[in-house]
Design a protein around this motif. Sequence first.
Motif, PDB file in Angstrom:
ATOM      1  N   ASP A 160       9.685  -6.064  -3.569  1.00  0.00           N
ATOM      2  CA  ASP A 160      10.431  -6.036  -2.066  1.00  0.00           C
ATOM      3  C   ASP A 160      11.659  -6.032  -2.195  1.00  0.00           C
ATOM      4  OD1 ASP A 160       7.731  -5.508  -1.594  1.00  0.00           O
ATOM      5  OD2 ASP A 160       7.194  -7.202  -0.898  1.00  0.00           O
ATOM      6  N   PRO A 165      16.387   2.682   0.093  1.00  0.00           N
ATOM      7  CA  PRO A 165      15.027   3.252   0.892  1.00  0.00           C
ATOM      8  C   PRO A 165      15.635   3.435   3.113  1.00  0.00           C
ATOM      9  CG  PRO A 165      14.624   0.370   0.709  1.00  0.00           C
ATOM     10  CD  PRO A 165      16.253   1.111   0.098  1.00  0.00           C
ATOM     11  N   GLY A 173      13.479   7.905   0.202  1.00  0.00           N
ATOM     12  CA  GLY A 173      12.099   9.440  -0.104  1.00  0.00           C
ATOM     13  C   GLY A 173      12.139  10.968   0.759  1.00  0.00           C
ATOM     14  N   TRP A 177       7.116   9.448  -2.905  1.00  0.00           N
ATOM     15  CA  TRP A 177       6.569   8.384  -3.369  1.00  0.00           C
ATOM     16  C   TRP A 177       7.213   7.244  -3.464  1.00  0.00           C
ATOM     17  CZ3 TRP A 177       7.831   7.422  -8.162  1.00  0.00           C
ATOM     18  CH2 TRP A 177       7.645   8.452  -8.960  1.00  0.00           C
ATOM     19  N   GLU A 232       8.922   5.666  -1.683  1.00  0.00           N
ATOM     20  CA  GLU A 232       9.767   4.723  -0.606  1.00  0.00           C
ATOM     21  C   GLU A 232       8.094   4.595   0.576  1.00  0.00           C
ATOM     22  OE1 GLU A 232      12.997   5.684   1.545  1.00  0.00           O
ATOM     23  OE2 GLU A 232      11.276   6.855   3.191  1.00  0.00           O
ATOM     24  N   VAL A 233       7.746   3.375   1.162  1.00  0.00           N
ATOM     25  CA  VAL A 233       6.660   3.389   1.443  1.00  0.00           C
ATOM     26  C   VAL A 233       6.679   4.795   2.883  1.00  0.00           C
ATOM     27  CG1 VAL A 233       6.244   1.008   1.062  1.00  0.00           C
ATOM     28  CG2 VAL A 233       7.278   1.633   2.854  1.00  0.00           C
ATOM     29  N   PRO A 234       5.411   5.096   3.422  1.00  0.00           N
ATOM     30  CA  PRO A 234       5.166   6.192   4.417  1.00  0.00           C
ATOM     31  C   PRO A 234       6.315   4.971   5.816  1.00  0.00           C
ATOM     32  CG  PRO A 234       2.989   6.124   3.097  1.00  0.00           C
ATOM     33  CD  PRO A 234       4.373   4.982   2.548  1.00  0.00           C
ATOM     34  N   TYR A 249      10.958   0.203  -0.616  1.00  0.00           N
ATOM     35  CA  TYR A 249      10.654   1.248  -1.848  1.00  0.00           C
ATOM     36  C   TYR A 249       8.871   1.129  -2.043  1.00  0.00           C
ATOM     37  CZ  TYR A 249      15.781   1.357  -3.017  1.00  0.00           C
ATOM     38  OH  TYR A 249      16.826   1.500  -3.263  1.00  0.00           O
ATOM     39  N   ALA A 250       8.348   2.194  -2.775  1.00  0.00           N
ATOM     40  CA  ALA A 250       6.787   1.808  -2.792  1.00  0.00           C
ATOM     41  C   ALA A 250       7.219   2.615  -4.944  1.00  0.00           C
ATOM     42  CB  ALA A 250       6.826   2.997  -1.967  1.00  0.00           C
ATOM     43  N   PRO A 256       3.723   4.136  -6.195  1.00  0.00           N
ATOM     44  CA  PRO A 256       2.467   4.116  -6.279  1.00  0.00           C
ATOM     45  C   PRO A 256       1.513   3.792  -7.863  1.00  0.00           C
ATOM     46  CG  PRO A 256       3.603   5.762  -6.459  1.00  0.00           C
ATOM     47  CD  PRO A 256       3.942   5.352  -6.363  1.00  0.00           C
ATOM     48  N   HIS A 293       2.537   6.595 -10.495  1.00  0.00           N
ATOM     49  CA  HIS A 293       3.903   6.506 -10.506  1.00  0.00           C
ATOM     50  C   HIS A 293       4.449   6.870 -12.296  1.00  0.00           C
ATOM     51  CE1 HIS A 293       4.714   3.074 -13.573  1.00  0.00           C
ATOM     52  NE2 HIS A 293       3.627   2.951 -12.882  1.00  0.00           N
TER      53      HIS A 293
END
Length: 220
Positions: free
Chosen positions: A48, A101, A105, A110, A112-114, A119-120, A122, A125
């Motif tokens: 985060d 961010p 994306g 993937w 980046e959060v929708p 950032y994301a 998964p 990954h």
Amino acid sequence: MPDQDDPTHVLTIAAVRWGIDTLGEQKLHPTFVPYLYLREQARAGLLDSASSGSSEMLKLIEMPGHPTKPNYFPLISRGKRDAGPLATFWRASNIAGSWSPGSIGRQVSWLEVPGGGAYAMPDDHVQRALTDMLYGAKVSALALGAYFLRNDGFVLSDAPTADDVIDAFRDRFDYPVDADDEFEPLFSTEVPDVDFEWFEEVTPELSAEFTPVEEEPSDV
């Protein structure tokens, strides 16, 4: 375990050049650089607060020598790969912005959060990185280490070898043994026969200019 009398070694120019040439020959998506950083941050619970402008990431790619482009990294997904170092390895200072961010994306959705803005990382990954960034082929951990650790000083109790570069790469990007399920699908660990030395010893006066890399204490 090293002590204060152990000399500091650094990667030779030939070793760094080998790393650049080896990486340049393979099709690699540039976002593999921030992926390594973001994965490390995620493992530490710091995703985060991760920043594309962090000194921790930018020092991996900063390189003197170009009048207008301060960044250099031999990870490209387009162009020739048989002509040695390319002009496209040099990158402008806005590269951090393209990895932020809201921007990254558009290159790799993937990470980046929708909707953007954060950032994301998964759960799948590793497979996504293999497919979307490495195009299905493992990349040399030795070549990545030879380039990314070019400014590091190795303080080891024994004479350093190419395997120490791989170990230091794993340590730098948080790939301990219990993360082999993430390391092994992405990285090869072969050590080639070469006609150059991987390391050279530096004087105590110069050793202070390098980031120290020390061997991990034995569990035995």
